[in-house]
Design a protein around this motif. Structure first.
Motif, PDB file in Angstrom:
ATOM      1  N   ASP A   8       2.233   6.015  -7.351  1.00 36.66           N
ATOM      2  CA  ASP A   8       1.146   6.319  -8.288  1.00 36.66           C
ATOM      3  C   ASP A   8       1.014   7.833  -8.475  1.00 36.66           C
ATOM      4  N   PRO A   9       1.302   8.340  -9.699  1.00 37.78           N
ATOM      5  CA  PRO A   9       1.221   9.789  -9.936  1.00 37.78           C
ATOM      6  C   PRO A   9      -0.212  10.288 -10.081  1.00 37.78           C
ATOM      7  N   GLN A  10      -1.157   9.387 -10.281  1.00 36.11           N
ATOM      8  CA  GLN A  10      -2.532   9.813 -10.492  1.00 36.11           C
ATOM      9  C   GLN A  10      -3.269  10.099  -9.187  1.00 36.11           C
ATOM     10  N   ILE A  11      -2.691   9.679  -8.074  1.00 36.62           N
ATOM     11  CA  ILE A  11      -3.332   9.976  -6.792  1.00 36.62           C
ATOM     12  C   ILE A  11      -3.140  11.455  -6.521  1.00 36.62           C
ATOM     13  N   ALA A  12      -4.161  12.029  -5.918  1.00 35.84           N
ATOM     14  CA  ALA A  12      -4.105  13.462  -5.659  1.00 35.84           C
ATOM     15  C   ALA A  12      -2.821  13.790  -4.913  1.00 35.84           C
ATOM     16  N   PRO A  13      -2.257  14.946  -5.218  1.00 35.81           N
ATOM     17  CA  PRO A  13      -1.019  15.319  -4.523  1.00 35.81           C
ATOM     18  C   PRO A  13      -1.223  15.258  -3.010  1.00 35.81           C
TER      19      PRO A  13
ATOM     20  N   ILE B 116       0.849  -1.206   0.000  1.00 36.78           N
ATOM     21  CA  ILE B 116       0.000   0.000   0.000  1.00 36.78           C
ATOM     22  C   ILE B 116       0.874   1.243   0.000  1.00 36.78           C
ATOM     23  N   TYR B 117       1.888   1.242   0.825  1.00 39.93           N
ATOM     24  CA  TYR B 117       2.797   2.388   0.906  1.00 39.93           C
ATOM     25  C   TYR B 117       3.471   2.619  -0.447  1.00 39.93           C
ATOM     26  N   ASP B 118       4.010   1.536  -1.030  1.00 40.00           N
ATOM     27  CA  ASP B 118       4.685   1.665  -2.325  1.00 40.00           C
ATOM     28  C   ASP B 118       3.716   2.181  -3.389  1.00 40.00           C
ATOM     29  N   TYR B 119       2.489   1.682  -3.364  1.00 43.14           N
ATOM     30  CA  TYR B 119       1.472   2.121  -4.333  1.00 43.14           C
ATOM     31  C   TYR B 119       1.182   3.606  -4.168  1.00 43.14           C
TER      32      TYR B 119
END
Length: 133
Positions: A101-106, A94-97
């Motif tokens: 992941d660049p698509q997750i909100a900043p 989960i942490y690595d994801y």
């Protein structure tokens, strides 16, 4: 006179034999008493042996139960360690994801700090726990 001398000799001889018989009887009585004492000591030793064997068998049973209990606890611990490892792997994924992941909100600084704490927990917990041998 000769007969008298022979009778005196015979009386003397009988007297010596009586003394020797008395001495033999005394020695035999001492030997009998010693044998009785030894027999009594043997009975005490046998009783102590039986008692020790009984205590030994009780302790053997207790040891067997203790070993079984240790084995049960070891199985529980191995299971718990395996579960912990699974959860740590999930948390790491989960942490690595979240970090990759660049698509997750900043993420805000607070969220970055929270994730850093999670990362430290994952690595420190893994290093602190003893591993299976």
């Amino acid at each position: 006179m000769q007969h008298l001398d022979q009778l005196l000799e015979l009386g003397n001889f009988n007297s010596n034999i009586e003394e020797e018989y008395l001495q033999i009887a005394k020695c035999l009585e001492e030997m009998r008493q010693r044998c009785c004492r030894l027999d009594h000591d043997l009975q005490k030793a046998r009783q102590q042996l039986r008692q020790s064997e009984s205590e030994f068998s009780v302790l053997e049973v207790k040891l067997k139960h203790a070993r079984n209990q240790v084995e049960v606890e070891m199985k529980k611990r191995r299971w718990a360690e395996a579960e912990l490892e699974k959860q740590e792997c999930k948390l790491q994924l989960i942490y690595d994801y979240l970090m990759a992941d660049p698509q997750i909100a900043p993420l805000t600084e607070d969220k970055h700090a929270d994730l850093a704490i999670v990362e430290r927990l994952c690595f420190s917990r893994s290093n602190l726990l003893p591993r299976k041998q």
